[in-house]
Design a protein around this motif. Structure first.
Motif, PDB file in Angstrom:
ATOM      1  N   ASP A 162       0.881  -1.209   0.031  1.00 32.21           N
ATOM      2  CA  ASP A 162      -0.081  -0.006  -0.055  1.00 32.21           C
ATOM      3  C   ASP A 162       0.884   1.291  -0.008  1.00 32.21           C
ATOM      4  OD1 ASP A 162       0.875  -1.064   2.485  1.00 32.21           O
ATOM      5  OD2 ASP A 162      -0.501   0.367   3.596  1.00 32.21           O
ATOM      6  N   ALA A 163       0.620   2.292  -0.590  1.00 27.25           N
ATOM      7  CA  ALA A 163       0.791   3.593  -0.739  1.00 27.25           C
ATOM      8  C   ALA A 163       0.015   4.538  -0.588  1.00 27.25           C
ATOM      9  CB  ALA A 163       1.909   3.590  -2.010  1.00 27.25           C
ATOM     10  N   PRO A 164       0.069   5.648   0.175  1.00 24.95           N
ATOM     11  CA  PRO A 164       1.263   5.854   1.222  1.00 24.95           C
ATOM     12  C   PRO A 164       1.221   4.846   2.173  1.00 24.95           C
ATOM     13  CG  PRO A 164      -0.165   7.826   0.920  1.00 24.95           C
ATOM     14  CD  PRO A 164      -0.889   6.813   0.351  1.00 24.95           C
ATOM     15  N   SER A 165       2.356   4.845   3.151  1.00 28.99           N
ATOM     16  CA  SER A 165       2.206   4.269   4.192  1.00 28.99           C
ATOM     17  C   SER A 165       1.280   4.713   5.590  1.00 28.99           C
ATOM     18  CB  SER A 165       3.731   4.266   4.774  1.00 28.99           C
ATOM     19  OG  SER A 165       4.061   5.604   5.400  1.00 28.99           O
ATOM     20  N   GLY A 166       1.008   3.960   6.446  1.00 29.66           N
ATOM     21  CA  GLY A 166       0.096   4.112   7.485  1.00 29.66           C
ATOM     22  C   GLY A 166       0.753   5.514   8.329  1.00 29.66           C
ATOM     23  N   SER A 208       5.503   8.312  -2.246  1.00 29.94           N
ATOM     24  CA  SER A 208       5.997   6.911  -1.883  1.00 29.94           C
ATOM     25  C   SER A 208       6.928   6.326  -2.771  1.00 29.94           C
ATOM     26  CB  SER A 208       4.690   6.175  -1.700  1.00 29.94           C
ATOM     27  OG  SER A 208       3.631   6.561  -0.856  1.00 29.94           O
ATOM     28  N   MET A 209       8.175   6.003  -2.345  1.00 28.94           N
ATOM     29  CA  MET A 209       9.148   5.375  -3.307  1.00 28.94           C
ATOM     30  C   MET A 209       8.973   4.068  -2.660  1.00 28.94           C
ATOM     31  SD  MET A 209      12.172   8.253  -3.292  1.00 28.94           S
ATOM     32  CE  MET A 209      12.997   7.331  -4.325  1.00 28.94           C
ATOM     33  N   ARG A 210       9.240   2.994  -3.806  1.00 29.13           N
ATOM     34  CA  ARG A 210       9.429   1.604  -3.573  1.00 29.13           C
ATOM     35  C   ARG A 210      10.422   0.959  -4.354  1.00 29.13           C
ATOM     36  NH1 ARG A 210       6.637   3.319  -0.162  1.00 29.13           N
ATOM     37  NH2 ARG A 210       4.672   2.909   0.336  1.00 29.13           N
ATOM     38  N   LEU A 211      11.565   0.805  -3.739  1.00 25.52           N
ATOM     39  CA  LEU A 211      12.808   0.228  -4.368  1.00 25.52           C
ATOM     40  C   LEU A 211      13.398  -1.104  -3.288  1.00 25.52           C
ATOM     41  CD1 LEU A 211      14.650   3.306  -5.340  1.00 25.52           C
ATOM     42  CD2 LEU A 211      13.683   1.764  -6.813  1.00 25.52           C
ATOM     43  N   PRO A 212      13.921  -2.111  -3.930  1.00 23.10           N
ATOM     44  CA  PRO A 212      14.772  -3.025  -3.298  1.00 23.10           C
ATOM     45  C   PRO A 212      15.935  -2.251  -2.723  1.00 23.10           C
ATOM     46  CG  PRO A 212      15.052  -3.295  -5.630  1.00 23.10           C
ATOM     47  CD  PRO A 212      13.855  -2.460  -5.434  1.00 23.10           C
ATOM     48  N   GLY A 213      16.198  -2.454  -1.642  1.00 17.79           N
ATOM     49  CA  GLY A 213      17.354  -2.115  -0.932  1.00 17.79           C
ATOM     50  C   GLY A 213      16.991  -0.962   0.064  1.00 17.79           C
TER      51      GLY A 213
END
Lengths: 267, 267, 267, 267
Positions: A162-166, A208-213
């Motif tokens: 989900d985006a954005p985070s709680g 909201s950014m979503r990246l492995p790492g």
């Protein structure tokens, strides 16, 4: 020199429970006197493979645990149903619970509060034990009184759904309580690609950014003519949780009241 | 020790022109020998109020300037129409132009290129003189070969109208050339508030922040299991532009060809 | 669609070895065909508790492993002594080694190189498999050609003993190769508290932060009039290492030469 | 809707004074009614070249200014000597001073305080008007109660002479008031290059970066097992100062007391 605190851990085999055992091991004045576990009744913790070699006895029945062992604090890390029962028994036996389980009903919370009051026994229930996250939200709310323009960027691993985070939404709502509502950015600004300006909460923007790492990070940025003020919290979940548990244990031994939310223990 | 470079500045009274004069003042081997200005023909620069006290003569006619003054380089900072004329006259007189004016037509560019070739006189035309921005884009393109997941955040003052910025889109397009197209984030991710995940360019995400207090900043973040690599360029426009002009001047004196884009001067 | 790569892992029970097994599990075209382990000869990997349930046989003798199993690549993650022996046997059997063990002698490296050449079998030896760190250093060296002023900040957990970090010093040395030496900061600057300006490497400054909560991070900041360019690498060691191993495996299958340093595999 | 505030600016031709005039121009309820200037007595502001076209009269004598013009607030931006005289005359005439001049003696401060009390007229004297810097210090002091480990990095233009900055040292001293003193980092840590670990203030570390391209920035980083909390203030001096002046003007009109330090106006 801190006074020794004797404690019982409920849920010692879970991920959080194991972190709690590690916390007790490395904290001089924390002393483990027992565990509550739905299995392994009658064994000692050192009998269980993969766990630290504490001599503390294991009980499946909470009442029995509090009867037989002299504890100051219960660290409760199981589930809402068992957790409610454990916390209640602890209060009855004048043992102070620190509860990391969320999901109690309003009725259960009220009952625990009443019991805490009548027995003059402190209890702390916290859905979020990350001290840094709580301070970030508090500072954001305070800064918003002086900086009316703010954006939030939250950065998580790309397995987050989900985006954005709680936490981002909660931060925005706290800011909303103190700032005069207004739409930010230039009145005539336009997105040449949809979504560029992020999610809108009451005129504020969340990205909201979503990246492995990435693990879990949030930045709250306030801007004003000629200056920006940024508050950034970066966490690796379980370990950061334990700092809050440690803090709560050290506080609860001096309290006789019901506290919901770590933020109400920090002032 | 650098060899002295004699230069003419076209457009000395403009904002960029004034920065160029300041650059010449503080650079030992840069020497101002003349200016081209649509006003003030026959005066000296020191006669104009608010400008540095150079003895350099002012010409309204470019041909006359290049005839009467012995220059190595023209710094051209006026507008496309006049700029084209000035650059052409410079090349004819074997003076090397460094042109910060953008907006030439394809035909004009071709003509300047032909003239550069036939006269063996170098010319540099650059729409963007910020060296750091050019390196940021180059590094982003290179990193994208190894890090397939990337997001861009660009941060500008809230008087900026369009989002995302031109540089952010250009960066995404450069990355697009080398990375295998794929949609980033969890396949099942969902926005609980629209726009949270930013603008989508070919599966990549761009986020645009707009706050008073920001000037111009871009971050390109690459993520991979267990690590992130971030390239960040932060600029205050005009001064950062001048570092590029200085670099171009020092390069153009050694060149006999037509160069479009500062990136093609940097290798 | 990538061609299946059959591989042998040496050191499957170590921390790195377990990460390598996890990498193989989640990578479609990676196929585990055997392990080399100083114990457990004759067992299968699935017989060992706590490891993934691969059917791959375990060999204590490397020669036997390469004789009996048809492998394309050896992932070597043991120690210099055993590692040298394993890599040598692999090359003799035309299996390409990817070696994460450092500490070989010059003679051993030369011998492996000669063997690689005579057998036309590729080998990659890398003391650092973090792709992001390698790119950070490469970009830093490139940026230093245009930005003569630079400072490095490295941030690590407070259990790290030495400061500055090896990577920071290595980065400074790479920059040193391309920049004209000069002392940075104002010529008359002074420290009112000793150490404020950090460690000096050839006029460049390095700052080492040590805090609980940090893992491993390095920022290289270049400054120039009106702009800064920052390159930041952030890592959680073991997982980031595996991205480099994956990359090296995919490259080595197409090579017949000796490569030392992941940077020489990336171009 | 804010009530109109009539104000006199002392020092309108200085850099700060010009910023103050710009602030008044863009703020609806701020109204300029006069200026105090050691030159230009009897002219109007619009007569002076390069300043905004206000009709406000200029006085060289402060007493005369307060006698002839009906003002609510004095914005004092000259120098300690003249500033003391202007502030005193303002208080005598029941005009509330907002003073950005620092350098008053203890005696002068006491006298202004007494005058403020006896005349029930508010006065704000602030050596630092950057709201964000004040919040950064306040938040740092608060966070230090929960996060005992902290480092400070301050980043300034390389024309700054002293390191660390005054704000960094002040921040450290505020933290010192609440944290238990301890040496940070590993007990056995060692610097392989002297200065790497920065300046030591009571066990805390401060790092000073100096690069062209930086303006003025400070980061306070708190670390704890599994998490970091960072507070960052970034400023471009003069404009950020004006946000504080605006805030002080809006506050002082409601006060009848002496306030030293903007932080005591913000709660």
């Amino acid at each position: 020199m801190n006074k020794t605190i004797n404690m019982i851990v409920a849920g010692p085999r879970g991920k959080m429970g194991q972190e709690a055992l590690a916390l007790i091991e490395r904290t001089d004045h924390f002393h483990l006197v027992g565990c509550i576990d739905r299995k392994n009744n009658g064994k000692k913790l050192r009998d269980l493979e993969g766990l630290p070699a504490f001599d503390a006895p294991i009980f499946t029945d909470a009442t029995e645990a509090f009867d037989q062992v002299n504890a100051d604090v219960l660290i409760e890390l199981t589930n809402p149903e068992a957790g409610y029962h454990h916390a209640k028994q602890a209060l009855i036996h004048h043992v102070r619970p620190v509860v990391g389980t969320s999901g109690f009903s309003e009725d259960q919370l009220q009952e625990l509060k009443d019991l805490s009051t009548s027995n003059a026994t402190g209890i702390v229930i916290a859905p979020n034990f990350a001290i840094g996250a709580i301070l970030m939200m508090r500072f954001a709310k305070e800064a918003a009184k002086y900086f009316p323009d703010v954006e939030i960027i939250e950065k998580h691993h790309d397995n987050k759904l989900d985006a954005p985070s709680g936490t981002a939404v909660k931060t925005a709502k706290l800011i909303q309580e103190v700032r005069e509502k207004h739409k930010q950015g230039h009145p005539d600004e336009k997105e040449t690609i949809e979504g560029a300006r992020g999610a809108d909460v009451d005129g504020m923007k969340i990205h909201s950014m979503r990246l492995p790492g990435y693990i879990a990070q949030q930045e709250v940025v306030f801007g004003m003519s000629g200056q920006t003020l940024t508050i950034n919290h970066n966490s690796a979940d379980r370990a950061s949780f334990m700092s809050g548990v440690e803090f709560a244990v050290n506080e609860v031994v001096n309290r006789e009241d019901f506290v919901y939310g770590l933020e109400n223990l920090m002032e």
